[in-house]
Design an enzyme around this catalytic site. Structure first.
Site, PDB file in Angstrom:
ATOM      1  N   ASP A  79       3.422  -0.173 -28.937  1.00  0.00           N
ATOM      2  CA  ASP A  79       2.652   0.421 -27.842  1.00  0.00           C
ATOM      3  C   ASP A  79       2.295   1.867 -28.123  1.00  0.00           C
ATOM      4  O   ASP A  79       2.914   2.547 -28.954  1.00  0.00           O
ATOM      5  CB  ASP A  79       3.424   0.324 -26.527  1.00  0.00           C
ATOM      6  CG  ASP A  79       4.722   1.132 -26.528  1.00  0.00           C
ATOM      7  OD1 ASP A  79       5.451   1.091 -27.547  1.00  0.00           O
ATOM      8  OD2 ASP A  79       5.017   1.792 -25.518  1.00  0.00           O
ATOM      9  N   GLU A 174       8.087   1.004 -25.971  1.00  0.00           N
ATOM     10  CA  GLU A 174       8.968   2.133 -26.306  1.00  0.00           C
ATOM     11  C   GLU A 174       8.553   3.378 -25.549  1.00  0.00           C
ATOM     12  O   GLU A 174       9.401   4.158 -25.097  1.00  0.00           O
ATOM     13  CB  GLU A 174       8.933   2.378 -27.821  1.00  0.00           C
ATOM     14  CG  GLU A 174       9.977   3.373 -28.323  1.00  0.00           C
ATOM     15  CD  GLU A 174       9.530   4.829 -28.280  1.00  0.00           C
ATOM     16  OE1 GLU A 174      10.378   5.724 -28.477  1.00  0.00           O
ATOM     17  OE2 GLU A 174       8.327   5.088 -28.043  1.00  0.00           O
TER      18      GLU A 174
END
Length: 413
Positions: A79, A174
């Site tokens: 991400d 994350e």
């Protein structure tokens, strides 16, 4: 495939995570990159490759030396930050960067100037990739993914390179603190691992902030302003007052190195209701507790001043300092330092002014220091990455694997 082409393909996927989502992954678009990586991993000969229901990608490069040596894991996240758009990224490649100011977007007056961004001095002569000034780049952490996958490609093309099982995982979310929420340590089955989620390629980090989220909810008393005297309690004003009572020197813009901070990440509200969201950080947990006590102290003071329970403070642990765990495994730090020296890097032992998946994984039972990837100025349009450093990152991982087996010939480069 050239590592730059691999990286450019990865950043073409919009994988921005959503801090307000309750799903895993927090945004469906992260799965698109995950599914692409699954196919690429299978092409490169990995086994046990899959993407689970939570969007975590797992795979194994199988042993070709009768399982001699440690089982090492490498992890990166898919991400990108919610702080800036990662959609329709238009990278710009600059060959043999000359150290001068770089125009990212002239109409928007956005420039990468080494006098402001000193990390540019570290990449003079490198091939680098920048944004066009309209989005972030995505080197955080697609540079890490590119390094790991380029390592996998090298091993696929060089079966003479002997190694034990190598475990690989790519996580979602994350950036919103949920990267390891559903991580399966038993399934990963590594003796230890390294996250590739840092800056300069010579960085080695095994300590990070202790981290809490603090949310302040405020109830006001809404009265028509024309008749508000001695009656109204404006929640928005009270929110501003709360923030001003926190120690100013602990704001991020006044801190560096081992300084802790509290960062106001969101403020919203009106006369009736208001909310403040903070992240609170410190390497020393006792100092962090003092910061958290500041919030409780201000809550008590304001509620006492107004004679009502107007302010509510809630706190949530996000992650802890991995140093507490890693210091029990000095060998996994020392072998990185040795590998760095072997490939001509001078190790930079650097505390992370943030956190990585490795912090939580370490406390889950998987010791997991962090390595650099060659990316800089993350989370915004000034982000850039060194292709030269990414290539060196591949070399570093291969040397780390080579040293783990002891009996190999010199790696050809």
């Amino acid at each position: 495939m050239k590592i730059e082409n691999r990286f450019l393909k990865y950043v073409s996927f919009d994988t921005q995570s959503d801090p307000y989502s309750t799903t895993s992954p927090s945004s469906k678009k992260q799965r698109e990159l995950g599914e692409f990586l699954v196919e690429e991993m299978r092409i490169l000969g990995l086994v046990n490759v899959n993407i689970d229901e939570f969007g975590i990608v797992y795979g194994t490069i199988p042993s070709n030396n009768n399982h001699q040596g440690d089982v090492i894991g490498f992890i990166a996240h898919m991400d990108t930050s919610p702080d800036a758009s990662g959609k329709d990224v238009h990278p710009q490649i600059i060959r043999e960067y000359d150290g001068k100011c770089i125009t990212l977007n002239q109409p928007k007056d956005i420039y990468l100037d080494p006098q402001e961004f000193h990390d540019l001095y570290d990449v003079i002569g490198h091939d680098i990739i920048t944004t066009d000034g309209t989005t972030l780049l995505g080197a955080d952490d697609k540079a890490g993914i590119a390094i790991i996958m380029s390592m996998a490609e090298y091993l696929y093309k060089h079966p003479e390179f002997k190694h034990n099982d190598i475990q690989i995982a790519f996580t979602p979310d994350e950036e919103v603190g949920r990267g390891t929420e559903h991580f399966d340590i038993k399934k990963f089955h590594a003796d230890y691992a390294y996250t590739l989620d840092g800056g300069h390629i010579a960085e080695l980090s095994f300590e990070n902030f202790n981290a809490y989220q603090v949310i302040v909810d405020i109830e006001g008393k809404s009265i028509h302003p024309g008749t508000a005297k001695n009656k109204m309690i404006n929640a928005a004003n009270l929110a501003v007052q709360f923030d001003q009572l926190l120690p100013a020197q602990k704001k991020p813009e006044y801190t560096e190195n081992y300084d802790g901070f509290h960062h106001l990440s969101l403020i919203k509200g009106n006369c009736e209701k208001a909310k403040l969201e903070y992240i609170v950080r410190d390497y020393d947990f006792s100092n962090l507790k003092q910061q958290l006590n500041d919030f409780k102290r201000i809550q008590a003071y304001l509620n006492s001043y107004y004679g009502k329970e107007l302010v509510t403070v809630s706190m949530k642990e996000q992650y802890l300092n991995m140093k507490e765990i890693i210091e029990n495994y000095p060998n996994i730090v020392e072998q990185v330092e040795t590998a760095m020296n072997d490939v001509g890097l001078k190790p930079r032992i650097t505390p992370i002014r943030g956190g990585t998946d490795g912090a939580t994984l370490s406390f889950m039972g998987l010791p997991c220091p962090n390595l650099g990837t060659g990316g800089f100025n993350y989370h915004g349009p000034y982000e850039f990455v060194s292709i030269t450093m990414m290539k060196k990152g591949v070399e570093l991982l291969l040397r780390l694997l080579k040293n783990n087996v002891y009996n190999q010939e010199t790696i050809p480069f």
